[in-house]
Design a protein around this motif. Structure first.
Motif, PDB file in Angstrom:
ATOM      1  N   ALA A  38       1.054   6.317   0.808  1.00 17.29           N
ATOM      2  CA  ALA A  38       1.303   4.876   0.706  1.00 17.29           C
ATOM      3  C   ALA A  38       2.787   4.593   0.536  1.00 17.29           C
ATOM      4  O   ALA A  38       3.327   3.657   1.144  1.00 17.29           O
ATOM      5  CB  ALA A  38       0.521   4.288  -0.461  1.00 17.29           C
ATOM      6  N   SER A  39       3.472   5.395  -0.260  1.00 13.85           N
ATOM      7  CA  SER A  39       4.897   5.143  -0.455  1.00 13.85           C
ATOM      8  C   SER A  39       5.695   5.483   0.801  1.00 13.85           C
ATOM      9  O   SER A  39       6.690   4.828   1.096  1.00 13.85           O
ATOM     10  CB  SER A  39       5.426   5.933  -1.652  1.00 13.85           C
ATOM     11  OG  SER A  39       5.345   7.309  -1.424  1.00 13.85           O
ATOM     12  N   ARG A  40       5.254   6.494   1.556  1.00 11.56           N
ATOM     13  CA  ARG A  40       5.941   6.814   2.811  1.00 11.56           C
ATOM     14  C   ARG A  40       5.765   5.685   3.821  1.00 11.56           C
ATOM     15  O   ARG A  40       6.702   5.326   4.545  1.00 11.56           O
ATOM     16  CB  ARG A  40       5.418   8.132   3.385  1.00 11.56           C
ATOM     17  CG  ARG A  40       5.891   9.342   2.612  1.00 11.56           C
ATOM     18  CD  ARG A  40       5.598  10.608   3.374  1.00 11.56           C
ATOM     19  NE  ARG A  40       4.213  10.721   3.769  1.00 11.56           N
ATOM     20  CZ  ARG A  40       3.326  11.541   3.224  1.00 11.56           C
ATOM     21  NH1 ARG A  40       3.693  12.336   2.252  1.00 11.56           N
ATOM     22  NH2 ARG A  40       2.089  11.583   3.656  1.00 11.56           N
ATOM     23  N   ILE A  41       4.567   5.115   3.888  1.00 13.93           N
ATOM     24  CA  ILE A  41       4.313   3.991   4.794  1.00 13.93           C
ATOM     25  C   ILE A  41       5.162   2.791   4.391  1.00 13.93           C
ATOM     26  O   ILE A  41       5.756   2.115   5.231  1.00 13.93           O
ATOM     27  CB  ILE A  41       2.812   3.640   4.813  1.00 13.93           C
ATOM     28  CG1 ILE A  41       2.029   4.765   5.481  1.00 13.93           C
ATOM     29  CG2 ILE A  41       2.564   2.305   5.503  1.00 13.93           C
ATOM     30  CD1 ILE A  41       0.527   4.636   5.349  1.00 13.93           C
ATOM     31  N   GLU A  42       5.232   2.538   3.082  1.00 12.64           N
ATOM     32  CA  GLU A  42       6.030   1.419   2.597  1.00 12.64           C
ATOM     33  C   GLU A  42       7.514   1.626   2.917  1.00 12.64           C
ATOM     34  O   GLU A  42       8.201   0.697   3.333  1.00 12.64           O
ATOM     35  CB  GLU A  42       5.839   1.257   1.092  1.00 12.64           C
ATOM     36  CG  GLU A  42       6.508   0.033   0.529  1.00 12.64           C
ATOM     37  CD  GLU A  42       6.192  -0.172  -0.934  1.00 12.64           C
ATOM     38  OE1 GLU A  42       6.901  -0.992  -1.550  1.00 12.64           O
ATOM     39  OE2 GLU A  42       5.268   0.460  -1.455  1.00 12.64           O
ATOM     40  N   MET A  43       8.003   2.841   2.755  1.00 13.67           N
ATOM     41  CA  MET A  43       9.404   3.130   3.078  1.00 13.67           C
ATOM     42  C   MET A  43       9.668   2.939   4.573  1.00 13.67           C
ATOM     43  O   MET A  43      10.701   2.392   4.962  1.00 13.67           O
ATOM     44  CB  MET A  43       9.772   4.552   2.665  1.00 13.67           C
ATOM     45  CG  MET A  43       9.957   4.730   1.183  1.00 13.67           C
ATOM     46  SD  MET A  43      11.260   3.694   0.501  1.00 13.67           S
ATOM     47  CE  MET A  43      12.667   4.376   1.323  1.00 13.67           C
ATOM     48  N   ALA A  44       8.742   3.374   5.408  1.00 16.91           N
ATOM     49  CA  ALA A  44       8.903   3.200   6.851  1.00 16.91           C
ATOM     50  C   ALA A  44       8.928   1.711   7.202  1.00 16.91           C
ATOM     51  O   ALA A  44       9.727   1.280   8.050  1.00 16.91           O
ATOM     52  CB  ALA A  44       7.783   3.900   7.592  1.00 16.91           C
ATOM     53  N   ASP A  45       8.084   0.929   6.546  1.00 13.56           N
ATOM     54  CA  ASP A  45       8.057  -0.513   6.788  1.00 13.56           C
ATOM     55  C   ASP A  45       9.375  -1.154   6.372  1.00 13.56           C
ATOM     56  O   ASP A  45       9.926  -1.993   7.100  1.00 13.56           O
ATOM     57  CB  ASP A  45       6.890  -1.138   6.028  1.00 13.56           C
ATOM     58  CG  ASP A  45       6.771  -2.627   6.278  1.00 13.56           C
ATOM     59  OD1 ASP A  45       6.803  -3.027   7.457  1.00 13.56           O
ATOM     60  OD2 ASP A  45       6.639  -3.391   5.287  1.00 13.56           O
ATOM     61  N   LEU A  46       9.897  -0.753   5.229  1.00 15.95           N
ATOM     62  CA  LEU A  46      11.167  -1.307   4.770  1.00 15.95           C
ATOM     63  C   LEU A  46      12.310  -0.922   5.712  1.00 15.95           C
ATOM     64  O   LEU A  46      13.184  -1.742   6.011  1.00 15.95           O
ATOM     65  CB  LEU A  46      11.466  -0.836   3.348  1.00 15.95           C
ATOM     66  CG  LEU A  46      10.576  -1.431   2.257  1.00 15.95           C
ATOM     67  CD1 LEU A  46      10.859  -0.762   0.924  1.00 15.95           C
ATOM     68  CD2 LEU A  46      10.776  -2.928   2.157  1.00 15.95           C
ATOM     69  N   LYS A  47      12.299   0.310   6.199  1.00 19.86           N
ATOM     70  CA  LYS A  47      13.344   0.734   7.137  1.00 19.86           C
ATOM     71  C   LYS A  47      13.264  -0.065   8.430  1.00 19.86           C
ATOM     72  O   LYS A  47      14.293  -0.437   9.007  1.00 19.86           O
ATOM     73  CB  LYS A  47      13.212   2.227   7.428  1.00 19.86           C
ATOM     74  CG  LYS A  47      13.654   3.090   6.269  1.00 19.86           C
ATOM     75  CD  LYS A  47      13.486   4.563   6.594  1.00 19.86           C
ATOM     76  CE  LYS A  47      13.883   5.424   5.411  1.00 19.86           C
ATOM     77  NZ  LYS A  47      13.717   6.853   5.706  1.00 19.86           N
ATOM     78  N   GLU A  48      12.055  -0.345   8.887  1.00 18.66           N
ATOM     79  CA  GLU A  48      11.883  -1.142  10.105  1.00 18.66           C
ATOM     80  C   GLU A  48      12.392  -2.563   9.893  1.00 18.66           C
ATOM     81  O   GLU A  48      13.064  -3.135  10.757  1.00 18.66           O
ATOM     82  CB  GLU A  48      10.402  -1.160  10.499  1.00 18.66           C
ATOM     83  CG  GLU A  48      10.094  -1.978  11.738  1.00 18.66           C
ATOM     84  CD  GLU A  48      10.697  -1.396  13.003  1.00 18.66           C
ATOM     85  OE1 GLU A  48      10.834  -2.148  13.978  1.00 18.66           O
ATOM     86  OE2 GLU A  48      11.017  -0.193  13.014  1.00 18.66           O
ATOM     87  N   ARG A  49      12.110  -3.147   8.722  1.00 16.41           N
ATOM     88  CA  ARG A  49      12.602  -4.487   8.430  1.00 16.41           C
ATOM     89  C   ARG A  49      14.126  -4.519   8.388  1.00 16.41           C
ATOM     90  O   ARG A  49      14.752  -5.451   8.907  1.00 16.41           O
ATOM     91  CB  ARG A  49      12.056  -4.970   7.089  1.00 16.41           C
ATOM     92  CG  ARG A  49      10.599  -5.312   7.117  1.00 16.41           C
ATOM     93  CD  ARG A  49      10.159  -5.812   5.779  1.00 16.41           C
ATOM     94  NE  ARG A  49       8.736  -6.045   5.728  1.00 16.41           N
ATOM     95  CZ  ARG A  49       8.115  -6.542   4.678  1.00 16.41           C
ATOM     96  NH1 ARG A  49       8.790  -6.850   3.599  1.00 16.41           N
ATOM     97  NH2 ARG A  49       6.812  -6.723   4.711  1.00 16.41           N
TER      98      ARG A  49
END
Length: 62
Positions: A38-49
């Motif tokens: 979950a934290s890896r997915i959240e980090m990927a989402d933040l990087k995309e933003r």
């Protein structure tokens, strides 16, 4: 008074020993624990933003 000072000194030494153990435990392991999915997915989402915001700031149309 001597008993109070002795008890306070024993407590202080115990607290220092506890903090020393915590420090050793966190610094002995050169590899941090693996991040959860979950934290890896959240980090990927933040990087995309961030990537999108940087593109908008640069004037690039996505």
């Amino acid at each position: 008074l001597a008993m109070i000072v002795t008890a306070g000194l024993a407590g202080w030494r115990g607290w220092l020993q506890l903090k020393n153990r915590e420090f050793e435990r966190t610094h002995d392991n050169p590899y941090p624990p693996a991040a959860s999915a979950a934290s890896r997915i959240e980090m990927a989402d933040l990087k995309e933003r961030i990537r999108k915001l940087e593109a908008i700031a640069a004037g690039v149309d996505l």
